[in-house]
Enzyme design. Sequence first.
Site, PDB file in Angstrom:
ATOM      1  N   PHE A   1       0.833  -1.203   0.000  1.00 15.76           N
ATOM      2  CA  PHE A   1       0.000   0.000   0.000  1.00 15.76           C
ATOM      3  C   PHE A   1       0.868   1.253   0.000  1.00 15.76           C
ATOM      4  O   PHE A   1       1.850   1.321   0.745  1.00 15.76           O
ATOM      5  CB  PHE A   1      -0.832   0.081   1.296  1.00 15.76           C
ATOM      6  CG  PHE A   1      -1.796  -1.040   1.532  1.00 15.76           C
ATOM      7  CD1 PHE A   1      -3.115  -0.940   1.101  1.00 15.76           C
ATOM      8  CD2 PHE A   1      -1.405  -2.193   2.228  1.00 15.76           C
ATOM      9  CE1 PHE A   1      -4.025  -1.959   1.348  1.00 15.76           C
ATOM     10  CE2 PHE A   1      -2.311  -3.225   2.477  1.00 15.76           C
ATOM     11  CZ  PHE A   1      -3.633  -3.106   2.035  1.00 15.76           C
ATOM     12  N   ASP A   2       0.448   2.253  -0.762  1.00 12.05           N
ATOM     13  CA  ASP A   2       0.958   3.606  -0.563  1.00 12.05           C
ATOM     14  C   ASP A   2       0.272   4.127   0.710  1.00 12.05           C
ATOM     15  O   ASP A   2      -0.732   3.558   1.159  1.00 12.05           O
ATOM     16  CB  ASP A   2       0.589   4.449  -1.785  1.00 12.05           C
ATOM     17  CG  ASP A   2       0.954   5.917  -1.633  1.00 12.05           C
ATOM     18  OD1 ASP A   2       1.966   6.216  -0.970  1.00 12.05           O
ATOM     19  OD2 ASP A   2       0.216   6.766  -2.157  1.00 12.05           O
ATOM     20  N   GLY A   3       0.808   5.218   1.275  1.00 11.31           N
ATOM     21  CA  GLY A   3       0.225   5.735   2.521  1.00 11.31           C
ATOM     22  C   GLY A   3      -0.829   6.802   2.287  1.00 11.31           C
ATOM     23  O   GLY A   3      -2.033   6.539   2.343  1.00 11.31           O
TER      24      GLY A   3
ATOM     25  N   PHE B   1      -1.150  -0.811  -4.309  1.00 11.33           N
ATOM     26  CA  PHE B   1      -2.147   0.262  -4.418  1.00 11.33           C
ATOM     27  C   PHE B   1      -1.486   1.630  -4.292  1.00 11.33           C
ATOM     28  O   PHE B   1      -0.741   1.866  -3.335  1.00 11.33           O
ATOM     29  CB  PHE B   1      -3.172   0.147  -3.278  1.00 11.33           C
ATOM     30  CG  PHE B   1      -3.977  -1.118  -3.295  1.00 11.33           C
ATOM     31  CD1 PHE B   1      -5.083  -1.244  -4.133  1.00 11.33           C
ATOM     32  CD2 PHE B   1      -3.656  -2.192  -2.459  1.00 11.33           C
ATOM     33  CE1 PHE B   1      -5.842  -2.412  -4.146  1.00 11.33           C
ATOM     34  CE2 PHE B   1      -4.420  -3.357  -2.458  1.00 11.33           C
ATOM     35  CZ  PHE B   1      -5.508  -3.465  -3.302  1.00 11.33           C
TER      36      PHE B   1
END
Length: 365
Positions: A206-208, A323
């Site tokens: 995941f991106d943040g 993502f």
Amino acid sequence: RTNMSEIKPTDPAATNAGEEKDWAAAKAFFDSLKTRKPRPPKPQYAVTIAVSSRTLFNMVAERKIYEEEGVEKYVTFQQEHENEPLMPGVAFPLVKALMTVNSRLRQLYPDSEELFDIVLMTNNHAQVGVRLINSINHYDLTIERFCMTGGKSPIGYLKAYMTNLYLSKDGEKVTEAIEEGIAAATMFASGDVENQLSDTQLKVAFDGDAVLFSDESEIIVKQHGLDTFFEHEKEFENKPLAQGPLKCFLEALGKLQRKFYAKNERMTCPIRTYLVTARSAASSGARVLKTLRSWGLEIDEALFLAGAPKGPLLQKIRPHIFFDDQMFHIEGAKELGTIAAHVPYGIGQKYHKGELIEQPVKDKK
């Protein structure tokens, strides 16, 4: 004559009790029929992943017929070829990995319904269903729930299926789902989908900001620059970030991970999560980690890249899905063979490579 309002149970508890009874009756009936196929889990316990037929299978040629010759020719073509299995698509390795996790969960918890439930959510017409079913059986995939909406948008059904994540190739539908509060992403094939992905462990990256978290911090970067952002993050280090569109999906993964930890299988857990963020650790990392902690969520690996490209790192991780909210990072990941999914959320949609592509709407006072 009976008044209709008297018949309807207005008490939600009564409705739930009725639903429970229906489920119990259905279970008893199903159990009386002998089958080796595991029964799909109850939606309120399962982690439901809805995938479109174009992400599960490669339907590029079929899509071309649909776009150039129309729906009737497309349906006829699918029926004529229904005994030919479709080729695997971009979400196929992910679905295989979800099934691997399920088989491990069933070994540890034979009666538990806390499993992944994969739903095929497609606006295909029911006549195309036979080819999809034949393809699913050809690859021995466990997908029992189908939703074929015959040209209508399937978004309305996502809530009814209690969907935890919706994956499609149609950016408009994904945006619609996110607006409805459902975790969703548009999937893109990498150059080399196989890319030696793990077949024993599900890896999700995941991106943040604007993915797990809201786009609050990204707005500050875009509008005021990095220095203001660093000051802001330092000042609000102990104030958790608001949640982003995929926080609930990370939460669902964490719930299943803890089932392995409870059986002393932390080291062999078949789910691994990664945070891959452009943030700098020393300047703006603490708030992210403290936010996750305040949510009671763990992430297995946190990678702070301080603006360096994400592609080379993702190439090492080899996630089944990554993502990100910015197409710039999606493109970089794809070029190096990572299966990437775009989350169309937040201010990042107005920029490309840092350049404003449309004027942001003025804040309503």
